[in-house]
Design a protein around this motif. Structure first.
Motif, PDB file in Angstrom:
ATOM      1  N   TRP A  35      -0.766  -3.052   8.830  1.00 27.85           N
ATOM      2  CA  TRP A  35      -1.004  -3.295   7.401  1.00 27.85           C
ATOM      3  C   TRP A  35      -1.335  -2.000   6.679  1.00 27.85           C
ATOM      4  O   TRP A  35      -1.885  -1.078   7.255  1.00 27.85           O
ATOM      5  CB  TRP A  35      -2.159  -4.301   7.278  1.00 27.85           C
ATOM      6  N   TYR A  36      -1.026  -1.970   5.407  1.00 24.47           N
ATOM      7  CA  TYR A  36      -1.275  -0.854   4.495  1.00 24.47           C
ATOM      8  C   TYR A  36      -0.799   0.467   5.104  1.00 24.47           C
ATOM      9  O   TYR A  36      -1.545   1.443   5.211  1.00 24.47           O
ATOM     10  CB  TYR A  36      -2.757  -0.742   4.089  1.00 24.47           C
ATOM     11  N   ARG A  77       0.997   3.833   5.129  1.00 26.03           N
ATOM     12  CA  ARG A  77       1.329   4.872   4.154  1.00 26.03           C
ATOM     13  C   ARG A  77       1.701   6.159   4.881  1.00 26.03           C
ATOM     14  O   ARG A  77       1.124   6.488   5.916  1.00 26.03           O
ATOM     15  CB  ARG A  77       0.146   5.175   3.228  1.00 26.03           C
ATOM     16  N   THR A 127      -0.187   6.263   8.586  1.00 26.65           N
ATOM     17  CA  THR A 127      -1.455   5.625   8.921  1.00 26.65           C
ATOM     18  C   THR A 127      -1.419   4.184   8.446  1.00 26.65           C
ATOM     19  O   THR A 127      -0.596   3.806   7.614  1.00 26.65           O
ATOM     20  CB  THR A 127      -2.653   6.378   8.304  1.00 26.65           C
ATOM     21  N   GLY A 128      -2.303   3.369   9.006  1.00 30.44           N
ATOM     22  CA  GLY A 128      -2.390   1.955   8.647  1.00 30.44           C
ATOM     23  C   GLY A 128      -3.354   1.296   9.613  1.00 30.44           C
ATOM     24  O   GLY A 128      -4.052   1.988  10.369  1.00 30.44           O
ATOM     25  N   LEU A 129      -3.392  -0.041   9.566  1.00 33.83           N
ATOM     26  CA  LEU A 129      -4.365  -0.748  10.401  1.00 33.83           C
ATOM     27  C   LEU A 129      -3.744  -1.964  11.078  1.00 33.83           C
ATOM     28  O   LEU A 129      -2.795  -2.546  10.561  1.00 33.83           O
ATOM     29  CB  LEU A 129      -5.534  -1.231   9.533  1.00 33.83           C
ATOM     30  N   ARG A 152      -7.676   1.490  12.949  1.00 32.60           N
ATOM     31  CA  ARG A 152      -6.771   2.322  12.153  1.00 32.60           C
ATOM     32  C   ARG A 152      -5.931   3.152  13.109  1.00 32.60           C
ATOM     33  O   ARG A 152      -6.435   3.639  14.128  1.00 32.60           O
ATOM     34  CB  ARG A 152      -7.546   3.269  11.225  1.00 32.60           C
ATOM     35  N   GLU A 206      -9.410   1.661  -4.631  1.00 36.62           N
ATOM     36  CA  GLU A 206      -9.202   0.918  -3.381  1.00 36.62           C
ATOM     37  C   GLU A 206     -10.497   0.367  -2.803  1.00 36.62           C
ATOM     38  O   GLU A 206     -10.521  -0.748  -2.287  1.00 36.62           O
ATOM     39  CB  GLU A 206      -8.528   1.837  -2.341  1.00 36.62           C
ATOM     40  N   SER A 240      -4.785   4.584   2.372  1.00 41.12           N
ATOM     41  CA  SER A 240      -4.648   3.346   3.144  1.00 41.12           C
ATOM     42  C   SER A 240      -6.030   2.757   3.369  1.00 41.12           C
ATOM     43  O   SER A 240      -6.983   3.487   3.650  1.00 41.12           O
ATOM     44  CB  SER A 240      -3.971   3.666   4.482  1.00 41.12           C
ATOM     45  N   ILE A 241      -6.153   1.432   3.235  1.00 38.05           N
ATOM     46  CA  ILE A 241      -7.452   0.758   3.407  1.00 38.05           C
ATOM     47  C   ILE A 241      -7.207  -0.612   4.012  1.00 38.05           C
ATOM     48  O   ILE A 241      -6.149  -1.213   3.786  1.00 38.05           O
ATOM     49  CB  ILE A 241      -8.194   0.668   2.048  1.00 38.05           C
ATOM     50  N   PHE A 253     -11.155   3.149   5.352  1.00 33.59           N
ATOM     51  CA  PHE A 253     -10.061   3.761   4.593  1.00 33.59           C
ATOM     52  C   PHE A 253      -9.762   5.175   5.068  1.00 33.59           C
ATOM     53  O   PHE A 253     -10.579   5.818   5.747  1.00 33.59           O
ATOM     54  CB  PHE A 253     -10.328   3.743   3.085  1.00 33.59           C
TER      55      PHE A 253
END
Lengths: 439, 549
Positions: free
Chosen positions: A360-361, A363, A373-375, A396, B312, B456-457, B464
């Motif tokens: 998720w998220y 970027r 990066t993301g989680l 992460r 964010e 990103s978070i 984040f």
């Protein structure tokens, strides 16, 4: 009005071209109809419907061009549209990247992309499918949030050089997140289809519900490098980002992961494990796609990466000619070859590792190395001796698909996700850099 | 009035169809001249009444109608050439109703009394259909009617009144500055928006608003062919709720950045040429800058960077629909639940005061009334480090025991249903006089970060990671040179609790997000975040360099 037949669409386009006095003229007619239902907190939250047809006309005088659109198709409107766009084209500056319009093209048979059952979807069908998901969660004392979206559409194109194209298509996408009422567990499932008869919201919700229930009381383990099994919903965005970075112009200009030191591009170089093969094929039975690109070029079977070697880069027509490379449009969807193992089989063959449902998220951190990066999210589990041992807290990651596809341990059976066919991937030394408290 | 039969057009170079990588606002492509037109409010009132009366006749207990002309123009260039110019218009109306205690919504681009009445009837039918499968009922906060009122973004010059040639000339001049200063490539663009929105409701409001926004931006890339390395430095402009006057630089709007960086902060006007020249120099500097040593640093964040971190880690975390679970399947939920808030745990240090507002002149979120007819205001979100309130709209107020909406309801166009969107969320400046140089003097081992980079978070807004556009090392109170490969990783509460100093009001500036996405189907909105340069102590810095191929 939204889904015009080939003849209906081409008759409008022929009329548009007949009104043109430009050196070159091209017209594109496209339409979509469909609907959506959104739910949250075990209830429908919003619903909507879409029904639209639009005509786009481009006129050219020499290297000057203009584009106009309209959404009514009587003779007077069409004539006015063509006249005005020609006025604008005459006033435009010459384009230094002018390419003449394409002539007649040979396209693959694209009929499999349209399935009547999907085009027949009604508001009642959407409500019933959504209700099946909501009811299942209510029975299991879980909380559901989901989104169902279906579309039937067509694109038709015709130009003064003799190009003629038409293709109808259908699609249905569904995603569902199921959470425990106390917010300590969360699960997710996602799927997309051309053929709605294959869709079952209840079955997908069951998967998400099992993951939600199974992810309660996650344990924290140290971030670091781990062997991971990435389900297709987890890897698809990283791989799509890599595929979208295979633009020949960016590579040629020295600003891509495919740019060579000292100049040139890395076409023909082996950058990945030899089991990595990614291609596109609009005539695939499992992933029927668009047979022509947005500029009318044919979409064909193209090998992008074969046995770890970069075989092709996509390009605009202008750049392809300038650089002397094959003139290939970016693919609509892609297929990564895999094996026969299911995710369960892959878990059985893993001594220690982490199963990742979803990332998720995501970027870009560095376009030079494709570091992202993301989680992890909605179901992350520790595997020991071939079994899921316990859920773990989310991580992460900072990882590049280039590195990931060199650290390949195994590939499973490809599944359709987000308009692509993606195998589950077992990767060693996947880099998790910190823990997240998010559920 | 029937506008479906218009013919649209665009001009110059190739059309958007040739440029799949370039974002487009949607709408029908139109003659730029058309962007200067307006619709008579008296006509809109008649149309609105047709919708409201039809809704009431069909059984609605409440109805609102939004008649909107959404206009946009975007210009894209690279180096010495124009890539695309597109002018768009989208005109239609959306009708939202409450019937049998549930919402229904329908939209139409047939903007006639009959067309709007039909949409209203469809909205009521949808509400009644939904009511059959729903268990709860909508509880709408009461709202006074304002009668016939209007509001306009306080601009000096509409960007649509400026000839396209003049705007192209500015972008190409900025590109030339970048190329003259050593850029290998430069892409520049100008986005302009005008929302002509008419809202009417059965509460008795007839609200005519004329909202303007603008965003000039660029990316400058330096390539070192020999090493195969490339780096990009983005513009340090902000998207603003201003007219074309934003592009006429004024000395009073410039704030000198830290000594040794050459950076300049921009308030209500932007010097694109100056920034393009500096961007090229800094992009080249990035090619040879020292790669950061990972570890704990005190970081000093420029407002043009900090805005995104605020957005964010506080903006989204305090949206009540996220807190309640309405966004669970997409962007996620929030750690800042009602239960968490009740514990009064510190969100940040005592220095942290965050306010929401929909009124600040020049901000992207500023309007007179929101998209459900609520007069806008400013309110506190975090006071002295403690969370005190959320962002909420009319059907959410009762859930948290309040009686009124905060006025932050928005729809991206007439054809999308309005829902809760982020207000401007800003950090109050420090009370004591402090410039950025004063702040840096006190930092022994630190990093100064300006501009937006990778962000990103997680889905509950705990963990984040943020990059930036330019980074400078601080040693013993001085800037000592550019850094590269920098990102900071933190937990929202730990980060805001490490807030150690905030520059005073003279350093306060707005950051903006022009395309903030939320919802399914996704809608964009534009929002600003104000702050002064701020220091955070002991933040974890990672090195993002990797070796591939």
């Amino acid at each position: 009005m939204a889904i015009l037949s080939k003849d209906e669409a081409q008759n409008i386009l022929k009329k548009v071209l007949s009104f043109s006095t430009a050196d070159e003229c091209e017209a594109t007619l496209s339409g979509q109809t469909g609907g959506n239902v959104r739910s949250a907190r075990n209830a429908i939250s919003t619903s909507g419907a879409v029904d639209n047809v639009q005509l786009s006309v481009e006129a050219r005088f020499g290297k000057r061009s203009g584009v106009a659109t309209c959404n009514e198709f009587d003779d007077a409107t069409l004539r006015r549209c063509v006249q005005r766009v020609e006025e604008i084209a005459r006033l435009a500056p010459e384009s230094p990247e002018y390419m003449p319009l394409l002539g007649p093209q040979q396209y693959l048979d694209g009929s499999k992309a349209f399935v009547q059952s999907t085009a027949n979807i009604t508001p009642d069908y959407r409500a019933q499918q959504t209700a099946a998901s909501l009811n299942l969660c209510e029975k299991r004392k879980l909380t559901s949030a989901g989104f169902l979206n279906d579309t039937a559409g067509f694109t038709a194109r015709r130009n003064s050089k003799g190009l003629e194209a038409y293709q109808p298509y259908t699609s249905l996408e569904y995603s569902v997140t199921v959470r425990t009422p106390d917010g300590t567990g969360s699960g997710y499932a996602v799927a997309d289809y051309n053929d709605a008869s294959k869709f079952d919201a209840g079955r997908l919700t069951q998967i998400a519900a099992d993951k939600a229930a199974g992810s309660v009381a996650a344990k924290a383990i140290e971030p670091g490098k781990y062997t991971v099994i990435l389900e297709p919903a987890a890897s698809v965005e990283l791989l799509s980002n890599m595929m979208e970075s295979m633009d020949a112009r960016a590579a040629g200009e020295g600003r891509s992961f495919l740019s060579k030191k000292g100049g040139g591009i890395k076409k023909g170089e082996k950058l990945f494990d030899e089991r990595v093969s990614i291609y596109s094929d609009p005539s695939s039975a499992d992933l029927p796609g668009r047979v022509f690109a947005g500029d009318g070029r044919p979409q064909k079977r193209v090998a992008w990466i074969e046995k770890g070697v970069v075989k092709n880069l996509y390009s605009s027509r202008f750049w392809a000619q300038k650089a002397g490379i094959p003139d290939l449009p970016a693919p609509g969807g892609w297929i990564m070859e895999g094996g026969t193992q299911s995710v369960q089989d892959m878990i059985k063959g893993t001594a220690k590792g982490i199963l990742v449902t979803r990332l998720w998220y995501i970027r870009a951190v560095d376009p030079q190395t494709l570091l992202y990066t993301g989680l992890t999210r909605d179901g992350t589990f520790y595997i020991e001796n071939g079994k899921i041992k316990h859920p773990v807290k989310n991580f992460r990651f900072n990882e590049s698909p280039i590195i990931m596809l060199n650290n390949l341990e195994a590939l499973g059976k490809p599944q359709r996700v987000d308009g692509n066919l993606v195998p589950p991937l077992k990767i060693r030394e996947f880099t998790f850099t910190s823990l997240s408290d998010a559920v | 009035m029937k506008r479906r039969d218009f013919v649209g057009l665009t001009s110059l170079a190739a059309g958007a169809l040739f440029l799949p990588g370039i974002p487009s606002f949607g709408g029908t492509l139109v003659d730029p001249e058309r962007l200067l037109e307006t619709v008579d409010p008296a006509l809109k009132k008649r149309l609105a009444d047709a919708a409201l009366n039809a809704a009431k006749s069909a059984g609605a207990t409440y109805a609102d109608v939004r008649i909107g002309r959404y206009l946009n123009q975007s210009i894209f260039t690279r180096e010495k050439q124009v890539q695309n110019i597109a002018s768009g218009e989208s005109y239609g109306a959306g009708v939202r109703v409450l019937a049998n205690g549930n919402w229904g919504f329908a939209a139409t681009n047939t903007v006639t009394e009959a067309g709007l009445a039909k949409a209203a009837q469809l909205a009521v039918a949808i509400a009644k259909a939904n009511a059959k499968v729903q268990k709860g009922q909508v509880n709408l906060a009461p709202q006074q009617g304002y009668g016939e009122v209007s509001w306009k973004t306080p601009i000096q010059q509409s960007a649509f009144e400026v000839p396209i040639a003049q705007k192209v000339e500015l972008l190409l001049a900025a590109n030339a500055k970048a190329l003259d200063n050593g850029a290998s490539f430069v892409n520049s663009s100008l986005f302009q928006i005008n929302e002509q929105k008419y809202f009417a409701s059965t509460d008795g409001s007839y609200i005519d608003q004329d909202v303007h926004r603008i965003w000039p931006t660029f990316g400058v890339t330096a390539v070192d062919r020999a090493s195969g390395k490339f780096r990009t430095r983005e513009a340090l402009s902000a998207p603003m709720g201003l007219g074309y006057e934003y592009l006429t630089p004024k000395a009073a709007d410039k704030i000198a950045g830290p000594a040794g960086t050459g950076l300049i902060g921009y308030k209500n006007s932007y010097d694109m040429l100056e920034d393009a020249a500096l961007a090229a120099q800094q992009a080249k500097g990035k090619l040879t800058a020292k790669s950061v040593t990972p570890g704990k640093y005190d970081i000093v964040l420029d407002p043009n960077h900090l805005g995104l971190t605020i957005h964010e880690s506080i903006g989204h975390a305090t949206e009540l629909d996220r807190v309640l679970g309405y966004e669970a399947n997409y962007a996620g939920t929030s750690f800042a639940t009602l239960e968490w808030k009740a514990k009064k745990q510190p969100y940040g240090s005592k220095l942290v005061n965050i306010f929401a507002d929909k009124t600040q002149p020049g901000s992207l979120g500023a309007v007179g009334y929101d998209d459900e007819g609520v007069k806008t205001k400013q309110w506190d979100i975090i006071k002295d480090g403690t969370l005190v309130d959320y962002q909420k709209i009319r059907d959410q107020a009762a859930i948290v025991g309040q009686e009124e909406s905060d006025g932050c309801c928005y729809a991206q166009s007439w054809q999308d249903v309005q829902f809760q969107r982020m207000a401007n969320i800003s950090l109050k400046p420090g009370q004591q006089k402090m410039s950025v140089d004063d702040m840096i003097k006190g930092v022994d081992k630190g990093i100064y970060i300006a501009g937006r980079g990778s962000y990103s978070i997680d889905q509950q807004r705990y963990n984040f990671q943020f990059g930036g556009t330019v980074f400078y090392a601080i040693e013993k109170g001085k800037i000592v040179g550019q850094l590269e490969d920098v990102a900071y990783q933190a937990n929202t509460q730990e980060f805001w609790n490490s807030c150690a100093a905030i520059c005073d009001e003279s350093d306060y500036r707005l950051f903006g997000s022009f395309f903030d996405g939320k919802g399914q189907p996704s809608q964009v909105s534009a929002v600003s975040h104000g702050s002064s340069t701020t220091r955070f102590n002991g933040v974890n810095i990672i090195n993002t360099a990797r070796k591939v191929g």
